[in-house]
Scaffold this motif. Structure first.
Motif, PDB file in Angstrom:
ATOM      1  N   VAL A 192      -7.754  23.758   5.076  1.00 11.78           N
ATOM      2  CA  VAL A 192      -8.687  24.617   4.335  1.00 11.78           C
ATOM      3  C   VAL A 192      -8.304  24.666   2.859  1.00 11.78           C
ATOM      4  N   VAL A 193      -7.007  24.823   2.582  1.00 14.60           N
ATOM      5  CA  VAL A 193      -6.546  24.837   1.198  1.00 14.60           C
ATOM      6  C   VAL A 193      -6.874  23.514   0.508  1.00 14.60           C
ATOM      7  N   THR A 194      -6.673  22.405   1.213  1.00 14.55           N
ATOM      8  CA  THR A 194      -6.997  21.101   0.649  1.00 14.55           C
ATOM      9  C   THR A 194      -8.498  20.964   0.405  1.00 14.55           C
ATOM     10  N   SER A 221     -12.305  16.317   4.115  1.00 13.08           N
ATOM     11  CA  SER A 221     -11.423  17.461   4.345  1.00 13.08           C
ATOM     12  C   SER A 221     -12.145  18.600   5.054  1.00 13.08           C
ATOM     13  N   ILE A 222     -13.414  18.856   4.690  1.00 13.56           N
ATOM     14  CA  ILE A 222     -14.154  19.922   5.365  1.00 13.56           C
ATOM     15  C   ILE A 222     -14.435  19.536   6.814  1.00 13.56           C
ATOM     16  N   ILE A 226     -13.123  21.543  10.167  1.00 18.60           N
ATOM     17  CA  ILE A 226     -13.956  21.977  11.296  1.00 18.60           C
ATOM     18  C   ILE A 226     -13.399  21.433  12.608  1.00 18.60           C
ATOM     19  N   LEU A 227     -12.913  20.197  12.591  1.00 18.87           N
ATOM     20  CA  LEU A 227     -12.306  19.624  13.803  1.00 18.87           C
ATOM     21  C   LEU A 227     -10.985  20.315  14.133  1.00 18.87           C
ATOM     22  N   ILE A 233     -16.238  26.076   9.714  1.00 21.32           N
ATOM     23  CA  ILE A 233     -17.564  25.654   9.271  1.00 21.32           C
ATOM     24  C   ILE A 233     -18.091  26.585   8.188  1.00 21.32           C
ATOM     25  N   ILE A 234     -17.494  27.774   8.068  1.00 18.43           N
ATOM     26  CA  ILE A 234     -17.887  28.712   7.027  1.00 18.43           C
ATOM     27  C   ILE A 234     -17.674  28.113   5.639  1.00 18.43           C
TER      28      ILE A 234
END
Length: 263
Positions: A192-194, A221-222, A226-227, A233-234
């Motif tokens: 998430v940070v990445t 990265s997103i 999610i995976l 997904i937010i």
């Protein structure tokens, strides 16, 4: 070696995410004086030392199935050369009939395969060990500290404020307690940070070449986030809204300055 598409895709996305993190972190730190980079390195080392798991009594976490299912699934994937999950499914699968070494039938656990796939990659590189999951989790949270520094430094352009953000994460008791668990959250925090780092770089680049490269990094990265955990997904909504709010805020400030304050 016949590797299943879901596992191979997830590993590929993770590699792009890690490479993006390394490049963006380096591009930020290379402009800083050596003393400041060295101090940040000490904070990182202290953080990793505080989070490093006790090999005699590893803490798996408090969520029963999430604490064990990722390790069990990753070992099953590794022994099957990533042919599991079957039917091109991105869901975590465990052995329901038989044993992990001789599995007759599998059952889906409706969590995605982000963390198990990263564990499989580590098994292929270092060999199987049940302690690898704990070390990866601790390392992921410690790397998040560097990402938090980069994000804060880019937003505030102030080393002191950015390093305080990193120190807080380094010494936070809750983070140190749960950092080495075998649930998906520690690795998810790093991804998430990445994702935030790549998105910030994407919207700040002006050349088409750099924007295309960072677009690939953002999407990768997103998707990997999610995976890792479906709740991530937010990010698909929060990041664009944050960018739009920042642009609108800047425009509002300019209008207020031009038509109200300056006159």
């Amino acid at each position: 070696m016949n590797i299943g598409l879901p596992c191979l895709t997830t590993i590929f996305l993770f590699i792009i995410t890690v490479v993006s993190f390394v490049i963006l972190t380096y591009s930020c730190l290379r402009h800083l004086p050596f003393a400041k980079v060295f101090f940040l390195g000490i904070v990182f080392a202290i953080s990793f030392a505080l989070k490093f798991p006790d090999p005699r009594h590893p803490f798996h976490g408090l969520e029963y199935e999430d604490c064990y299912v990722y390790q069990a699934s990753s070992r099953l994937m590794w022994l099957s050369n990533c042919k599991i999950p079957q039917n091109n499914s991105f869901y975590t699968e465990t052995c329901s009939v038989g044993s992990i070494e001789n599995c007759i039938s599998t059952e889906s656990i409706y969590n995605y395969i982000g963390f198990p796939s990263v564990l499989v990659l580590s098994y292929f590189i270092f060999g199987y060990s049940p302690g690898i999951a704990h070390i990866i989790s601790a390392l992921a949270v410690s790397l998040s500290l560097l990402g938090i520094f980069v994000i804060a430094f880019r937003l505030l352009n102030d080393f002191r404020s950015a390093i305080i953000c990193s120190i807080v994460l380094a010494i936070l008791p809750l983070a140190n307690t749960y950092a080495s668990t075998t649930s998906a959250e520690p690795l998810s925090s790093f991804i998430v940070v990445t994702s935030v780092m790549t998105f910030m770089s994407y919207i700040s680049n002006n050349t088409w070449r750099d924007r295309i490269i960072m677009y690939v990094a953002v999407v990768s990265s997103i998707t990997m986030a999610i995976l890792g955990k479906r709740e991530n997904i937010i990010l698909v909504g929060v990041l664009p809204v944050g960018w739009l709010w920042n642009k609108t805020k800047s425009i509002s400030y300019k209008i207020i300055w031009k038509y109200f304050i300056r006159c």
